[in-house]
Design an enzyme around this catalytic site. Sequence first.
Site, mmCIF file in Angstrom:
data_model
loop_
_atom_site.group_PDB
_atom_site.id
_atom_site.type_symbol
_atom_site.label_atom_id
_atom_site.label_comp_id
_atom_site.label_asym_id
_atom_site.label_seq_id
_atom_site.Cartn_x
_atom_site.Cartn_y
_atom_site.Cartn_z
ATOM 1 N N GLU A 16 0.868 -1.776 -0.311
ATOM 2 C CA GLU A 16 0.252 0.051 -0.122
ATOM 3 C C GLU A 16 0.792 1.075 0.060
ATOM 4 O OE1 GLU A 16 -2.861 0.177 3.369
ATOM 5 O OE2 GLU A 16 -3.043 1.604 2.489
ATOM 6 N N ARG A 50 5.515 -13.428 9.927
ATOM 7 C CA ARG A 50 6.070 -11.819 9.340
ATOM 8 C C ARG A 50 7.712 -11.511 9.983
ATOM 9 N NH1 ARG A 50 2.750 -7.753 9.703
ATOM 10 N NH2 ARG A 50 4.280 -5.909 10.473
ATOM 11 N N LYS A 85 4.543 0.916 9.048
ATOM 12 C CA LYS A 85 4.580 1.867 8.454
ATOM 13 C C LYS A 85 3.761 3.208 9.136
ATOM 14 C CE LYS A 85 3.190 0.094 4.546
ATOM 15 N NZ LYS A 85 2.535 0.280 3.903
HETATM 16 P P1 ATP Z 1 3.004 -2.183 7.488
HETATM 17 O O1 ATP Z 1 2.423 -2.278 8.860
HETATM 18 O O2 ATP Z 1 4.127 -1.671 8.101
HETATM 19 O O3 ATP Z 1 2.020 -0.947 7.002
HETATM 20 P P2 ATP Z 1 1.761 -3.757 6.185
HETATM 21 O O4 ATP Z 1 1.726 -5.562 5.641
HETATM 22 O O5 ATP Z 1 0.441 -2.824 6.024
HETATM 23 O O6 ATP Z 1 2.501 -3.079 6.815
HETATM 24 P P3 ATP Z 1 1.707 -3.270 3.152
HETATM 25 O O7 ATP Z 1 2.077 -2.014 2.237
HETATM 26 O O8 ATP Z 1 -0.044 -3.852 2.693
HETATM 27 O O9 ATP Z 1 1.888 -3.356 4.324
HETATM 28 O O10 ATP Z 1 2.509 -4.533 2.802
HETATM 29 C C1 ATP Z 1 2.548 -4.918 1.693
HETATM 30 C C2 ATP Z 1 2.867 -6.965 1.549
HETATM 31 O O11 ATP Z 1 4.477 -6.662 2.292
HETATM 32 C C3 ATP Z 1 1.740 -7.394 2.218
HETATM 33 O O12 ATP Z 1 2.393 -9.032 1.331
HETATM 34 C C4 ATP Z 1 2.906 -7.527 3.856
HETATM 35 O O13 ATP Z 1 1.959 -8.601 4.145
HETATM 36 C C5 ATP Z 1 4.428 -7.549 3.569
HETATM 37 N N1 ATP Z 1 4.415 -7.869 4.822
HETATM 38 C C6 ATP Z 1 4.279 -6.364 5.906
HETATM 39 N N2 ATP Z 1 5.273 -5.655 6.970
HETATM 40 C C7 ATP Z 1 6.043 -7.583 6.840
HETATM 41 C C8 ATP Z 1 7.071 -8.300 7.721
HETATM 42 N N3 ATP Z 1 7.836 -7.635 8.593
HETATM 43 N N4 ATP Z 1 7.559 -9.168 7.559
HETATM 44 C C9 ATP Z 1 6.963 -10.058 6.521
HETATM 45 N N5 ATP Z 1 5.750 -8.774 5.229
HETATM 46 C C10 ATP Z 1 5.369 -7.999 5.360
HETATM 47 MG MG MG Z 2 -1.275 -2.873 5.599
#
Ligand code: ATP
Ligand code: MG
Length: 597
Positions: free
Chosen positions: A66, A301, A311
Amino acid sequence: MTDVRDDGRSRQAGAVSSHFIRTIIEEDLRSGRHAGRPWRGRPGPLAVQRDAPVDPAPIRTRFPPEPNGYLHIGHAKSICLNFGLAQEYGGRCHLRFDDTNPEKEEQEYVDSIVEAVRWLGFEWRDDEEDNLYFASDYFDWFYEMAEWLVQAGHAYVDSQTAEEVRANRGTLTEPGRPSPYRDRSPEENLRLLREMRDGRHAEGTQLLRAKIDMASPNLNLRDPALYRIRFATHHRTGDAWCLYPMYDYAHPIEDALENITHSLCTLEFEDHRPLYDWLLERLAEGGFFARPLPQQIEFARLNLEYTITSKRRLQALIASGAVDGWDDPRLTTIAGLRRRGYSPESIRLFCERIGVTKSDAWIEMSALEQALRDDLEPKAPRAVAVLDPLKLVLENWPEDRVDDCEAPAHPQRPELGRRRFPFARELWIERDDFAESPPKGFFRLYPGNRVRLRYGYVVECTGCEKDADGRVVAAHARVFLDSKSGTPGADAYKVKGNLHWVAAHAAVDAEVRLYDRLFTEAQPGAGGGDPLDSLNPASKKVLQAKLEPGLEAAAPESRWQFERHGYFVADRFDHGPGRAVFNRTVGLKDSRGNPRR
Ligand code: ATP
Ligand code: MG
């Protein structure tokens, strides 16, 4: 090699092991599960794909960020996994911006994500395809499918308030209560949905929900929201829409439109998988997609100690002013790691070593640091930096005499050539390499002691100069003129100390930034606390150092091993002609007493 804690077991880092996702993919390839599906060369529902050539990619994965912030080390795990698997099996990995939420998304983040994925060494474009997508390009399809779901009786417009929706959802132990609007006719639902799309209802007054099961033990199946009203300007579609799809609605459709075979996500989506499957099954019945449908697979994760990988929390940290932006070298954002001096290879190595499992764990920061050392040890040219300079005056060395010294660029790689630097009467040495009254076991410079000045001469300390406050301002020594390294007889001098130094007249003045952990707690903010309460006040130290003359010409982002000090990088932005700025990436060894090889 470093032990990383993962899955409760200790694992030999570097031992590349297979994992359950590879097993699933290999089984699918063997059974031909996804073979023969059509692919028009671009995303689309069955109407677009029908009669298209067979998809040349045996598997398709995607990385779907995102664009609401910069990527971090957790995302790197997902990037390496998705792009890595596609590479391994001759498939394709799409970079898809999941930009269905209009409020928090910005072009700046899109650009930074594109840059980060490329920098990590992955590519979504080749001669045949350019697999860069935006979920917002699918808004028409999402909406078209919503109209079909309504007409087929699979979705309804709920006019309850948000509080009522919440209150009627039930709990883990109590079933939910059906909305009084649940049995609206398809015609009425369609009329309302179109009115919602046309902006005739206020935010929060109507919600499009799937009609599944208000008594399901899985809360995600209790008539989940599909679309909500938001009068917000979207970074790409502007004001074209006031109706925005929910993640759980959009994501499976995005995957299916793009022919994704294996949709990898983190464990918190495990309970959403039945909804993912339900939706795609309905839409397949509606003729929007052909089977086999994409398969969602969850993995643990990455959580890394002494840092944050969210984020939202990174946003808060940056807004607080505690760090200097998204690319602050203390952050484990990709941009921060890059500026800190991490190489893409080291991050990929780290991701390979931590592996892929089904259970959450915290990984030690030392695992990331060791991956960097292992990558840079054979690559980084050596150089000398005096970080806390003290003048050393060689009393018996003639004023104007300058000698040439030389050293290998890399001790194990003669092909990298040799470096040359001058030796003169006045040199810089490290302040703590001199002691007026040496503590026990000190074998560096102190009055009466002999040391070798690395690649130069053996000297014997004669004393020091002090200022009015009693602070040492220079050390003095006599040099043995027949002791030059590499000349006959030099080995006759037996010394314990071997100091690094730079000739004062030729040294490059540099700003050197030393970084330490940003947090004092291993799991900042775990247990509900605010990570800002555990900031390390001494996480950044700026020094005025003296460097080996050759470093004047170091390119921005070039990585070096400063002898005895560790790995450093010429700062990507601040280093340049006339201004030398280096960041310490990591020390030579783990200073925190963790085991290393
Ligand atoms: P954040 O909580 O940092 O915003 P998010 O999962 O909301 O992380 P996205 O942009 O939606 O961020 O994530 C993009 C991809 O990265 C998704 O497929 C998510 O599962 C993966 N991802 C995000 N954080 C991790 C992590 N700590 N370990 C492994 N994969 C991750
Ligand atoms: Mg997200």
